[in-house]
Scaffold this active site. Structure first.
Site, PDB file in Angstrom:
ATOM      1  N   ASP A  44      16.350  16.340 -57.816  1.00  0.00           N
ATOM      2  CA  ASP A  44      15.089  17.102 -57.837  1.00  0.00           C
ATOM      3  C   ASP A  44      13.832  16.345 -57.381  1.00  0.00           C
ATOM      4  O   ASP A  44      13.631  15.189 -57.761  1.00  0.00           O
ATOM      5  CB  ASP A  44      14.745  17.547 -59.268  1.00  0.00           C
ATOM      6  CG  ASP A  44      15.914  18.122 -60.022  1.00  0.00           C
ATOM      7  OD1 ASP A  44      16.990  18.256 -59.458  1.00  0.00           O
ATOM      8  OD2 ASP A  44      15.716  18.414 -61.209  1.00  0.00           O
ATOM      9  N   GLU A 226      16.510  25.850 -65.385  1.00  0.00           N
ATOM     10  CA  GLU A 226      15.989  24.486 -65.205  1.00  0.00           C
ATOM     11  C   GLU A 226      14.719  24.544 -64.357  1.00  0.00           C
ATOM     12  O   GLU A 226      14.450  25.526 -63.678  1.00  0.00           O
ATOM     13  CB  GLU A 226      17.029  23.615 -64.465  1.00  0.00           C
ATOM     14  CG  GLU A 226      18.350  23.476 -65.200  1.00  0.00           C
ATOM     15  CD  GLU A 226      19.349  22.541 -64.488  1.00  0.00           C
ATOM     16  OE1 GLU A 226      19.977  21.740 -65.169  1.00  0.00           O
ATOM     17  OE2 GLU A 226      19.490  22.630 -63.255  1.00  0.00           O
TER      18      GLU A 226
HETATM   19  C1  FRU Z   1      18.115  19.950 -62.133  1.00  0.00           C
HETATM   20  C2  FRU Z   1      18.355  18.935 -63.237  1.00  0.00           C
HETATM   21  C3  FRU Z   1      17.222  18.981 -64.232  1.00  0.00           C
HETATM   22  C4  FRU Z   1      17.266  17.620 -64.849  1.00  0.00           C
HETATM   23  C5  FRU Z   1      17.667  16.738 -63.671  1.00  0.00           C
HETATM   24  C6  FRU Z   1      18.537  15.578 -64.037  1.00  0.00           C
HETATM   25  O1  FRU Z   1      18.747  19.650 -60.942  1.00  0.00           O
HETATM   26  O2  FRU Z   1      19.592  19.188 -63.860  1.00  0.00           O
HETATM   27  O3  FRU Z   1      17.303  20.035 -65.150  1.00  0.00           O
HETATM   28  O4  FRU Z   1      16.042  17.236 -65.400  1.00  0.00           O
HETATM   29  O5  FRU Z   1      18.346  17.590 -62.766  1.00  0.00           O
HETATM   30  O6  FRU Z   1      18.741  14.732 -62.963  1.00  0.00           O
END
Ligand code: FRU
Length: 493
Positions: A44, A226
């Site tokens: 992300d 998320e």
């Molecule tokens: C989304 C996610 C988020 C988390 C991060 C962990 O892709 O799963 O929810 O904070 O990636 O790397």
């Protein structure tokens, strides 16, 4: 050590560093007009904030491997949203856990008290993910924490009162996106809490109060919610609020994707205007997308250009995964329907070389590039990228089904995951009238923007040899009013 010897050692290391520098970003499949870390794993985008003329992009980063692991915040900066410079790692895991996704704000009024000697603090609000707690089966291993910077994002200090928002016993309790709500003079945090969004407020970023929840009964719920975002957009002089909720899995073309809701936010509660599930990008490869903070009325969105279905196994060697191009979000109406449209940011024009007019048929091309077309009377058409190994990606429009498509079934290396080879479709929202379409094509991705961004699709691909041919086909007498292709300059040169 004598000076001569020292001199040769220094020259040797400079030579090695420069060879290394030259080779990075030149590997097969390495995106040439998209941000990707010089090496190792990313997912992300995080902490996107515009400050003092610089766009900051932090990103989920694992500097020790090309697969997901203990998360750090990597850091890159840009003056133009196009050319990026990777910076030292901003946040390292600590005793409270890994550094998961979150946001960053400019605390202009120093509400947090982190500011010193008149220096405005940048404050990062992120999730601490405690892997031990997770392993032990506890339900409170994700908590929200702060870090601040007093040197415009160069170095970061974690707050010694972390965490500032503890999990009430919800296993998925993460990805805080924070903004300043001017009418009520308070910070609002939009947090993904398993199958819904929870809004919190705070006067100082340190003390948080729950305001409300949204979405348990609304939207797509094929997986966990998320990376949310909440912001307003101008709608002909009126303000509308947009709530972005990323979802994994359960996207329209499988795996992870970005849905959004349109409505109103009164400082306490988000009220959607209808019960529709809308998607910001229908392709398989845009995820965890959110917007930059502190860009005024302009809203600029960026996503991770991959999908959790296969992100860990895509066939790249030294780095893994990239971001989409930045996109500007705008409200658009089609009849009585309302949409958030995404368009490539205008800054990208700076790397577009002279567009040449194309005629239907085949020709040699070099990637990266951008294809623009328009049709007064839209009919079936396709754009095929291919190489002499017989591999291809076909992008086009099916008039009968009123759908755009990207077909990567025969796109090269696809056997690393069973669903990767496939054809993906997206609806056309403009029921009649002319069509315009832009394709941003990098060496291993295509982003489709149709009808001024009403329909967007992103897909990645891994041909065994670079695609170097383009074939245009159209049905009937659907002449293209406009059909151009322009090479783009690599952002790494
Ligand atoms: C989304 C996610 C988020 C988390 C991060 C962990 O892709 O799963 O929810 O904070 O990636 O790397």
């Amino acid at each position: 050590m004598n000076t001569k010897r020292l001199f040769f050692i220094i020259v040797f290391f400079i030579a090695i560093a420069s060879v290394h520098g030259q080779q990075a970003y030149k590997e097969p499949h390495r995106p040439q007009i998209h941000f990707s870390p010089k090496e190792k794993w990313t997912n992300d985008p995080n902490g996107m904030v515009y400050h003092n003329g610089i766009y900051h992009l932090f990103f989920q980063y694992y500097p020790d491997s090309t697969v997901w692991g203990p998360m750090h915040w990597g850091h890159a900066t840009s003056k133009d949203l196009v050319h990026w410079q990777q910076q030292p790692i901003a946040l390292y895991p600590d005793s409270l856990g890994y550094i998961f996704s979150g946001s960053a704000v400019v605390d202009k009024n120093n509400t947090s008290g982190f500011g010193k000697n008149g220096k405005t603090p940048l404050v990062a609000i992120f999730t601490h993910h405690d892997p031990k707690g997770e392993k032990e089966g506890r339900n409170n291993f994700q908590n929200q924490s702060l870090a601040y910077s007093l040197d415009d994002g160069k170095s970061w200090t974690k707050y010694n009162g972390n965490p500032v928002l503890k999990s009430p016993g919800i296993t998925d309790f993460r990805d805080p996106k924070v903004f300043w709500h001017e009418p009520q003079k308070k910070w609002i945090m939009t947090l993904a809490t398993k199958d819904r969004i929870t809004f919190y407020s705070s006067p100082d970023l340190k003390n948080w109060t729950k305001e409300s929840e949204f979405g348990k009964e609304l939207g797509a719920h094929g997986g966990v919610w998320e990376c949310p975002d909440l912001f307003s957009l101008d709608d002909n002089g009126k303000k509308v609020w947009v709530l972005i909720v990323n979802l994994n899995p359960g996207g329209p073309n499988g795996g992870s994707a970005t849905q959004y809701f349109i409505g109103d936010f009164n400082g306490n509660k988000f009220t959607p205007m209808d019960s529709s599930t809308r998607w910001l990008d229908y392709g398989p490869d845009e995820y965890a997308g959110i917007t930059w903070c502190n860009t005024g009325a302009r809203k600029i969105f960026l996503g991770w250009m991959s999908n959790w279905s296969y992100a860990n196994v895509v066939p790249t060697a030294t780095w893994r995964n990239a971001m989409t191009i930045p996109r500007e979000l705008k409200i658009k109406h089609v009849g009585t329907a309302i949409h958030v449209a995404s368009e490539p940011v205008a800054e990208l024009n700076s790397i577009r070389l002279n567009p040449v007019a194309l005629s239907p048929g085949a020709r040699k091309i070099a990637l990266p590039g951008r294809l623009d077309l328009s049709m007064d009377k839209p009919d079936n058409f396709s754009v095929t990228l291919s190489n002499d190994a017989g591999e291809e990606v076909v992008i086009g429009y099916n008039k009968e089904q009123q759908q755009f498509f990207i077909d990567r079934s025969r796109s090269g290396i696809t056997d690393f995951q069973k669903d990767f080879a496939g054809k993906f479709v997206a609806p056309r929202f403009r029921p009649s009238g002319s069509m315009d379409l832009s394709l941003i094509i990098d060496v291993s991705s295509v982003e489709l923007f149709a009808d001024n961004g009403l329909t967007v699709m992103t897909a990645i691909f891994f041909p065994a040899k670079p695609f170097d041919r383009l074939r245009m086909q159209s049905a009937g007498n659907a002449p293209f009013k406009k059909l151009t292709y322009a090479n783009c300059k690599s952002i790494w040169k």
